[in-house]
Write a protein that holds these residues in place. Sequence first.
Motif, PDB file in Angstrom:
ATOM      1  N   UNK A 609       0.858  -1.197   0.000  1.00 14.29           N
ATOM      2  CA  UNK A 609       0.000   0.000   0.000  1.00 14.29           C
ATOM      3  C   UNK A 609       0.888   1.239   0.000  1.00 14.29           C
ATOM      4  N   UNK A 610       0.782   2.064  -1.054  1.00 22.81           N
ATOM      5  CA  UNK A 610       1.551   3.319  -1.127  1.00 22.81           C
ATOM      6  C   UNK A 610       0.892   4.222  -2.147  1.00 22.81           C
ATOM      7  N   UNK A 611       0.861   5.528  -1.869  1.00 24.84           N
ATOM      8  CA  UNK A 611       0.214   6.455  -2.784  1.00 24.84           C
ATOM      9  C   UNK A 611       1.137   6.877  -3.919  1.00 24.84           C
ATOM     10  N   UNK A 612       2.423   6.520  -3.868  1.00 24.75           N
ATOM     11  CA  UNK A 612       3.376   6.876  -4.910  1.00 24.75           C
ATOM     12  C   UNK A 612       3.442   5.749  -5.941  1.00 24.75           C
ATOM     13  N   UNK A 628       7.368 -13.563  -3.774  1.00 22.65           N
ATOM     14  CA  UNK A 628       6.027 -13.279  -3.260  1.00 22.65           C
ATOM     15  C   UNK A 628       5.065 -12.899  -4.379  1.00 22.65           C
ATOM     16  N   UNK A 629       3.787 -13.201  -4.116  1.00 21.73           N
ATOM     17  CA  UNK A 629       2.701 -12.705  -4.959  1.00 21.73           C
ATOM     18  C   UNK A 629       2.264 -11.373  -4.378  1.00 21.73           C
ATOM     19  N   UNK A 630       2.051 -10.371  -5.243  1.00 22.19           N
ATOM     20  CA  UNK A 630       1.843  -9.015  -4.731  1.00 22.19           C
ATOM     21  C   UNK A 630       0.504  -8.456  -5.174  1.00 22.19           C
ATOM     22  N   UNK A 631      -0.248  -7.945  -4.186  1.00 21.77           N
ATOM     23  CA  UNK A 631      -1.439  -7.137  -4.444  1.00 21.77           C
ATOM     24  C   UNK A 631      -1.074  -5.691  -4.124  1.00 21.77           C
ATOM     25  N   UNK A 632      -1.522  -4.725  -4.913  1.00 23.39           N
ATOM     26  CA  UNK A 632      -1.147  -3.320  -4.682  1.00 23.39           C
ATOM     27  C   UNK A 632      -2.377  -2.448  -4.499  1.00 23.39           C
ATOM     28  N   UNK A 633      -2.203  -1.417  -3.653  1.00 29.86           N
ATOM     29  CA  UNK A 633      -3.269  -0.430  -3.420  1.00 29.86           C
ATOM     30  C   UNK A 633      -2.613   0.932  -3.237  1.00 29.86           C
ATOM     31  N   UNK A 634      -3.225   1.972  -3.859  1.00 29.24           N
ATOM     32  CA  UNK A 634      -2.646   3.316  -3.780  1.00 29.24           C
ATOM     33  C   UNK A 634      -3.418   4.227  -2.830  1.00 29.24           C
ATOM     34  N   UNK A 656       2.507   2.348   3.538  1.00 30.65           N
ATOM     35  CA  UNK A 656       3.132   3.653   3.765  1.00 30.65           C
ATOM     36  C   UNK A 656       2.423   4.343   4.935  1.00 30.65           C
ATOM     37  N   UNK A 657       3.142   5.185   5.614  1.00 32.09           N
ATOM     38  CA  UNK A 657       2.572   5.848   6.795  1.00 32.09           C
ATOM     39  C   UNK A 657       1.812   7.117   6.405  1.00 32.09           C
ATOM     40  N   UNK A 658       2.308   7.823   5.372  1.00 32.92           N
ATOM     41  CA  UNK A 658       1.703   9.094   4.981  1.00 32.92           C
ATOM     42  C   UNK A 658       1.012   8.917   3.635  1.00 32.92           C
ATOM     43  N   UNK A 659      -0.326   8.983   3.665  1.00 33.21           N
ATOM     44  CA  UNK A 659      -1.115   8.859   2.442  1.00 33.21           C
ATOM     45  C   UNK A 659      -2.283   9.822   2.510  1.00 33.21           C
ATOM     46  N   UNK A 661      -6.122  11.266   2.353  1.00 37.27           N
ATOM     47  CA  UNK A 661      -7.466  10.823   2.754  1.00 37.27           C
ATOM     48  C   UNK A 661      -7.461   9.935   3.991  1.00 37.27           C
ATOM     49  N   UNK A 662      -6.541   8.994   4.061  1.00 42.12           N
ATOM     50  CA  UNK A 662      -6.508   8.101   5.218  1.00 42.12           C
ATOM     51  C   UNK A 662      -5.051   7.899   5.642  1.00 42.12           C
ATOM     52  N   UNK A 663      -4.742   8.241   6.884  1.00 40.51           N
ATOM     53  CA  UNK A 663      -3.367   8.136   7.375  1.00 40.51           C
ATOM     54  C   UNK A 663      -3.015   6.687   7.648  1.00 40.51           C
ATOM     55  N   UNK A 664      -1.737   6.440   7.805  1.00 44.12           N
ATOM     56  CA  UNK A 664      -1.278   5.104   8.117  1.00 44.12           C
ATOM     57  C   UNK A 664      -1.839   4.601   9.429  1.00 44.12           C
ATOM     58  N   UNK A 665      -1.974   5.495  10.406  1.00 37.85           N
ATOM     59  CA  UNK A 665      -2.520   5.089  11.698  1.00 37.85           C
ATOM     60  C   UNK A 665      -3.951   4.620  11.592  1.00 37.85           C
ATOM     61  N   UNK A 666      -4.774   5.347  10.830  1.00 40.64           N
ATOM     62  CA  UNK A 666      -6.176   4.968  10.675  1.00 40.64           C
ATOM     63  C   UNK A 666      -6.299   3.662   9.893  1.00 40.64           C
ATOM     64  N   UNK A 667      -5.469   3.522   8.847  1.00 40.43           N
ATOM     65  CA  UNK A 667      -5.501   2.293   8.060  1.00 40.43           C
ATOM     66  C   UNK A 667      -5.112   1.092   8.927  1.00 40.43           C
TER      67      UNK A 667
END
Length: 734
Positions: A609-612, A628-634, A656-659, A661-667
């Motif tokens: 999970x990363x917005x970049x 590894x098999x990889x699933x991705x989310x931005x 990632x910690x900084x994204x 709409x939704x911070x890493x802590x909330x996720x």
Amino acid sequence: MVEASDQGLTLKEISKNALKKLQEQMRDDSAELVEANKRLKQQVAERERAELINHTLFRISSAVNTTKNLSDLYISIHRILGEVMNLSNFFIAIYHKDVSKILFPYFVDTNDPVLKSYDPFRTDKSLTGEVITSGKPVFHGEETLRKRATANRIIGTAPKVWLGVPLKIEGEVIGVMATQCYENPHQFGPIDLEILTSVSDQVALAIERKRNEQALIASERRYRNIIESIEEGYFEIDCEGHLTLVNRAMSEMLGYSETELLAMRSADYQDEEARREIREIFQEVLESKQPGEARELEINKENGETKFAETVLTAIRDDKGQLLGFRGIARDVTHRKQEETARRELEEQLQQSQRLESLGTLAGGVAHDFNNLLMGIQGRTSLMLAQLPEDHPDHAQLTSIEECLSSAADLTGRLLGFAQGGKYEVLPIDLNALVEKCISMFGRTRKEVSVNSLLSADLNSVEAAANQMEQVLINLLVNSAQAMPDGGFIEVSTSNVELDSGMAQLYELSPGPYVCMKVSDTGHGMDQATMAKIFDPFFTTKPVGCGTGLGLAMVYGIIRNHSGTISVVSEKDCGTTFTVLLPVTTRKVIYKTEPVEEVIYGSGTVLLVDDEPVIIEVGKKILESIGYTVLTAQSGLDAIALYSQNKNDIQAVIMDMIMPNMSGGELFDRLKRIDPEARILLCSGYSIEGQAQEILDKGCKGFIQKPFSVSQLSTRLREAIGDVAGVRENEHII
């Protein structure tokens, strides 16, 4: 016969006449001898009396210096005169003309009680008053005294004989010296009157001198009592700069005894600047003929302590207006000065802290974005290297790129070290061991500099990121070495300190136990202007192109991010000392050996999970390259959706910690609600401090700093999944 007879008679007559003349001559000569002897005796007596009077005058004059007060002087005068004449009854009276009063400070009498005063006196009843009024000696015999007694014109018992002489100063009667006898009317004669008259001026002078001396002593005592009651320092100084009078407060302020100060010149406890200012004050007072304005002076105490005094001066002049010196009041303003300095330092620290906080926020953001860019380059480089044999022509170029990336990552590490919250993984460390390690490393590169350590054997532990503390110490050592281009001496010391509330406030820390580390050098030092800027980012005294100006800024940021403080004391040509304070921890230091980096292959599904986009692209390829098999989310929402659908297959989440709409802590929280057993690895271009640490404290499986290598990611991921044993308890790197 007749002629002969006539001749014989003639001879006889002649003999008789001659005999008669001889007898007459002898009588005349005898009378002259008697008279001459009488005159000689008189002369001898007069000479002896003159010598006696001179001796008496000398003794009376000397008595002024040998007696403590007037009472002792009166006793001495009585004793000295009593050796010349019988003075069983003797008194000295002092006349106060302004109030028509006579006092009897000395009164010895065999018949009458002690007489204290006669107020107001009457000449018709007072023998003493008669002397005062006439201004001449008075000698009364028995007959006169009996008549006065009959007429009630004598105070007290009537004597048989009385004589008194006036005591005069510059022709003015100040008193009377008198004696009397109650038994023998012939006790005193003209010679006694002559003796008293002869010594009266000397007695008057002696009394006047002693009175003035006592008045001066009393005045000085009152003066001394007044100046000693002043809380401020009081001093008087002559035209040559010698102190002539100081009070106790002044002695305490300067740190010298009164005796020491009176033997010194003001220059002995003032520096050149203070001496220049005091000369200006002197000149100002002389020109204006008014008290000078309050001026602040620096005073050097005997023990080396510096005091500050606020001083006001006025001139001392004699009756003719001639300058005798200066007097002044000095108020100790050291405490006020210290408070002002401390307040100014606190204000400067606050301003610097606010300035650095703003710059730190900016630096952290730059470092984060830069780390993301580096991650893209690092990832692609690692993938390319993994696919090329070592003998491939591009292998060396890619390896060189990786080395450049390492340097770039080090630069972003410095930025994060300066940035607020720029602290990596924090664990208890032994600062002594770290100091010895850094000194050993540094010593091999700068052999012209001698580095010595003075380490406390019972040093407490501190919580810190070991690699950042190494950066701090290496930077300080390098900074000291650069201040000694021709070589010199550096000492690194450690100790335990306890900060009370006052010291803690000065350093903007909490009271309590701290570990102190000092780095001192014998270099060229710094002036105040340089010291005020050394922790500012990008400030450097080196030529253009020879320094980034981030070294000490990074040191400052790291120490502040570890809840500590760093300060500097320096003086031109006198070396520099940096002092670091770090809070003590009760946690035990744990040791482990740094593992050798290697790629650990695995299997299973990982959600990245990363917005970049570049991180998603590179990360996916790296993970796939190690099995590894990889699933991705931005975004956080995409990640939640994917995890909800595939939670049984997903072995780990790298997020990632900084994204947006939704911070890493909330996720993290929402993923944990979906699956409490979710294994999550936190990844960020920021450091572990702040929000990242909060997530780790909630149960996150680990943290990896961008940019990272393939081996680092593979190891961290395997630790998060749990198939590879992690760090054993009670083990850690120092």
